[in-house]
Write a protein that holds these residues in place. Structure first.
Motif, PDB file in Angstrom:
ATOM      1  N   LEU A   1     -12.258  -4.954   6.683  1.00  0.00           N
ATOM      2  CA  LEU A   1     -11.889  -5.230   5.291  1.00  0.00           C
ATOM      3  C   LEU A   1     -10.389  -5.065   5.080  1.00  0.00           C
ATOM      4  CD1 LEU A   1     -14.816  -3.505   3.365  1.00  0.00           C
ATOM      5  CD2 LEU A   1     -14.397  -5.953   3.616  1.00  0.00           C
ATOM      6  N   ALA A   2      -9.790  -4.072   5.741  1.00  0.00           N
ATOM      7  CA  ALA A   2      -8.345  -3.860   5.624  1.00  0.00           C
ATOM      8  C   ALA A   2      -7.575  -5.054   6.181  1.00  0.00           C
ATOM      9  CB  ALA A   2      -7.950  -2.582   6.361  1.00  0.00           C
ATOM     10  N   LEU A   3      -8.026  -5.582   7.320  1.00  0.00           N
ATOM     11  CA  LEU A   3      -7.356  -6.732   7.911  1.00  0.00           C
ATOM     12  C   LEU A   3      -7.512  -7.975   7.037  1.00  0.00           C
ATOM     13  CD1 LEU A   3      -8.302  -6.242  11.667  1.00  0.00           C
ATOM     14  CD2 LEU A   3      -6.095  -5.794  10.580  1.00  0.00           C
ATOM     15  N   VAL A   4      -8.712  -8.169   6.496  1.00  0.00           N
ATOM     16  CA  VAL A   4      -8.939  -9.317   5.612  1.00  0.00           C
ATOM     17  C   VAL A   4      -8.039  -9.224   4.378  1.00  0.00           C
ATOM     18  CG1 VAL A   4     -10.616 -10.417   4.077  1.00  0.00           C
ATOM     19  CG2 VAL A   4     -11.283  -9.743   6.389  1.00  0.00           C
TER      20      VAL A   4
ATOM     21  N   ALA B   1      -5.308  -0.154  10.639  1.00  0.00           N
ATOM     22  CA  ALA B   1      -5.471  -1.501  10.089  1.00  0.00           C
ATOM     23  C   ALA B   1      -4.918  -1.593   8.676  1.00  0.00           C
ATOM     24  CB  ALA B   1      -6.939  -1.897  10.105  1.00  0.00           C
ATOM     25  N   LEU B   2      -4.960  -0.499   7.933  1.00  0.00           N
ATOM     26  CA  LEU B   2      -4.468  -0.492   6.557  1.00  0.00           C
ATOM     27  C   LEU B   2      -2.949  -0.616   6.474  1.00  0.00           C
ATOM     28  CD1 LEU B   2      -6.823   2.128   4.901  1.00  0.00           C
ATOM     29  CD2 LEU B   2      -6.448  -0.211   4.117  1.00  0.00           C
ATOM     30  N   LEU B   3      -2.276  -0.444   7.593  1.00  0.00           N
ATOM     31  CA  LEU B   3      -0.826  -0.631   7.584  1.00  0.00           C
ATOM     32  C   LEU B   3      -0.470  -2.076   7.232  1.00  0.00           C
ATOM     33  CD1 LEU B   3       0.259   1.406  10.737  1.00  0.00           C
ATOM     34  CD2 LEU B   3       0.626   2.016   8.337  1.00  0.00           C
ATOM     35  N   LEU B   4      -1.314  -3.028   7.645  1.00  0.00           N
ATOM     36  CA  LEU B   4      -1.018  -4.434   7.369  1.00  0.00           C
ATOM     37  C   LEU B   4      -0.988  -4.718   5.871  1.00  0.00           C
ATOM     38  CD1 LEU B   4      -0.547  -7.359   8.209  1.00  0.00           C
ATOM     39  CD2 LEU B   4      -3.033  -7.623   8.431  1.00  0.00           C
ATOM     40  N   PRO B   5      -2.061  -4.467   5.098  1.00  0.00           N
ATOM     41  CA  PRO B   5      -1.977  -4.770   3.658  1.00  0.00           C
ATOM     42  C   PRO B   5      -0.945  -3.921   2.935  1.00  0.00           C
ATOM     43  CG  PRO B   5      -3.997  -3.562   4.150  1.00  0.00           C
ATOM     44  CD  PRO B   5      -3.399  -3.965   5.465  1.00  0.00           C
ATOM     45  N   ALA B   6      -0.730  -2.682   3.395  1.00  0.00           N
ATOM     46  CA  ALA B   6       0.254  -1.828   2.736  1.00  0.00           C
ATOM     47  C   ALA B   6       1.667  -2.403   2.887  1.00  0.00           C
ATOM     48  CB  ALA B   6       0.194  -0.410   3.306  1.00  0.00           C
ATOM     49  N   VAL B   7       2.011  -2.828   4.092  1.00  0.00           N
ATOM     50  CA  VAL B   7       3.342  -3.381   4.347  1.00  0.00           C
ATOM     51  C   VAL B   7       3.517  -4.710   3.627  1.00  0.00           C
ATOM     52  CG1 VAL B   7       4.841  -4.342   6.129  1.00  0.00           C
ATOM     53  CG2 VAL B   7       3.660  -2.177   6.534  1.00  0.00           C
ATOM     54  N   VAL B   8       2.481  -5.554   3.641  1.00  0.00           N
ATOM     55  CA  VAL B   8       2.566  -6.857   2.975  1.00  0.00           C
ATOM     56  C   VAL B   8       2.752  -6.681   1.473  1.00  0.00           C
ATOM     57  CG1 VAL B   8       1.300  -8.965   2.418  1.00  0.00           C
ATOM     58  CG2 VAL B   8       1.243  -8.055   4.748  1.00  0.00           C
ATOM     59  N   TRP B   9       1.972  -5.779   0.867  1.00  0.00           N
ATOM     60  CA  TRP B   9       2.081  -5.567  -0.580  1.00  0.00           C
ATOM     61  C   TRP B   9       3.465  -5.044  -0.953  1.00  0.00           C
ATOM     62  CZ3 TRP B   9       3.185  -2.014  -4.297  1.00  0.00           C
ATOM     63  CH2 TRP B   9       2.771  -2.309  -5.592  1.00  0.00           C
ATOM     64  N   LEU B  10       3.967  -4.090  -0.174  1.00  0.00           N
ATOM     65  CA  LEU B  10       5.300  -3.558  -0.462  1.00  0.00           C
ATOM     66  C   LEU B  10       6.365  -4.633  -0.310  1.00  0.00           C
ATOM     67  CD1 LEU B  10       5.086  -0.042   1.236  1.00  0.00           C
ATOM     68  CD2 LEU B  10       5.223  -0.529  -1.211  1.00  0.00           C
TER      69      LEU B  10
END
Length: 361
Positions: free
Chosen positions: A53-56, A106-115
């Protein structure tokens, strides 16, 4: 060798080694737990669903512009894109509870993208100064207190004031209440412009476009009533300023068409063409766009104009609905001038919040 009877079965065993020895049950429990821990999935194998879910979530935010616009789904995603960031702390809590190292990584991806997308909006970007203050407000056709709304807007001290969704029954009230502070004004259809500085060249801007998708002619039912956009020149001490006021078509959510944005998107295209043909280097566009600047429908506008909120605001500046704003659909866009500050005004009798900006030459 000494033998003792067990407490429950009466069986005999060696002293200190039988089933009745003190602490034997506790030791067996600990051993079983250790065996289960060693034989179960490790931290990198736990929580595969949470990691997926984090990757999606991250890929959705990364590739939002590639999402199909069929049924308006792409616009729907982009309208509420900032709120996707809430998925990060929710999934993080689940990952920590599951002790899943893979999900945390995996949560690093959405966190970095959102920031990367919205981190800059968290800072205060306002600066001192400003030669002119502009305000835009969708006053709401159902506003039960137009006089109070007009007085509140006049009290803001704005030099230029744009109103959208002016009802016929309320037009006289706005004109009467705003006249003392704004000697110059023009109202065309459902939009109006009031100014402390002289106005000239006021006229309608046709944003309705009679041609629909694939060249099909729009029916009368598809056309929006009245004039919904105007342009005027404001005479400032630093030269002429072209001011546009627009109220783009509303979006519709229906089972057949989904998140329907056809009217609004055609309005946005026509408005972008008008701005592209504008000869004045200094332009301010005010209005209710029924969409956010993250929406692909406004690419033709945002490629020529800049958002005052993005450049000189504090936070996201959500404007709708006024009771609990979740999206900024009311905009101040500029070209050839520099926004110094952008902010929201207090709630009026409308379901939108007024937006304000101080601009400088």
């Amino acid at each position: 060798m000494t033998h003792v009877d067990t407490a429950k079965t009466g069986q005999v065993g060696p002293a200190g080694t039988g089933t009745g020895a003190p602490g034997a049950g506790t030791r067996r429990t600990r051993v079983r737990r250790a065996v289960r821990a060693l034989s179960g999935p490790g931290p990198w194998r736990r929580g595969p669903v949470t990691a997926a879910l984090a990757l999606v979530l991250g890929l959705l935010m990364t590739a939002h512009a590639r999402i199909t616009g069929r049924g308006g789904f792409g616009s729907l995603v982009e309208t509420f894109l900032p709120w996707f960031g809430l998925g990060v702390p929710v999934l993080l809590a689940v990952a920590l509870r599951r002790r899943s190292a893979s999900a945390v990584v995996a949560l690093l991806l959405p966190a970095v993208v959102w920031l990367n997308l919205f981190g800059g909006l968290l800072a205060d970007r306002t600066r001192p100064g400003g030669d002119l203050t502009v305000v835009s407000h969708n006053v709401g056709a159902g506003n039960t207190d137009p006089a109070g709304t007009a007085r509140a807007l006049a009290a803001s001290g704005a030099d230029v004031l744009a109103l959208e969704e002016i009802a016929d029954r309320a037009r006289g009230t706005y004109e009467k209440e705003l006249a003392p502070a704004y000697p110059h004004h023009t109202v065309l259809g459902t939009v109006g412009l009031w100014s402390k500085l002289p106005l000239s060249d006021a006229g309608p801007v046709d944003i309705q476009q009679d041609v629909g998708p694939l060249g099909a002619t729009k029916t009368a039912a598809e056309k929006l009533p009245d004039t919904r956009a105007l342009r005027a020149t404001v005479a400032t001490g630093r030269g002429p300023l072209a001011v546009y006021v627009a109220h783009l078509g509303s979006v519709r959510v229906t089972p057949r068409s989904g998140f329907g944005t056809g009217h609004r998107d055609r309005n946005a295209k026509a408005l972008a063409e008008a701005v592209a043909a504008e000869r004045n280097e200094r332009v301010v566009l005010l209005g209710d766009f029924n969409g956010t600047m993250d929406d692909r429908a406004f690419d033709a506008l945002t490629s020529r104009l800049h958002s005052a909120q993005d450049e000189a605001g504090d936070g996201f500046g959500f404007t709708w609905p006024a009771a609990f704003p979740v999206a900024r659909i009311d905009q101040v866009l500029v070209r050839g001038v520099e926004p110094k500050r952008a902010w929201l005004l207090p709630e009026t009798g409308s379901d939108h919040l007024p937006v304000a900006a101080a601009i400088s030459w």
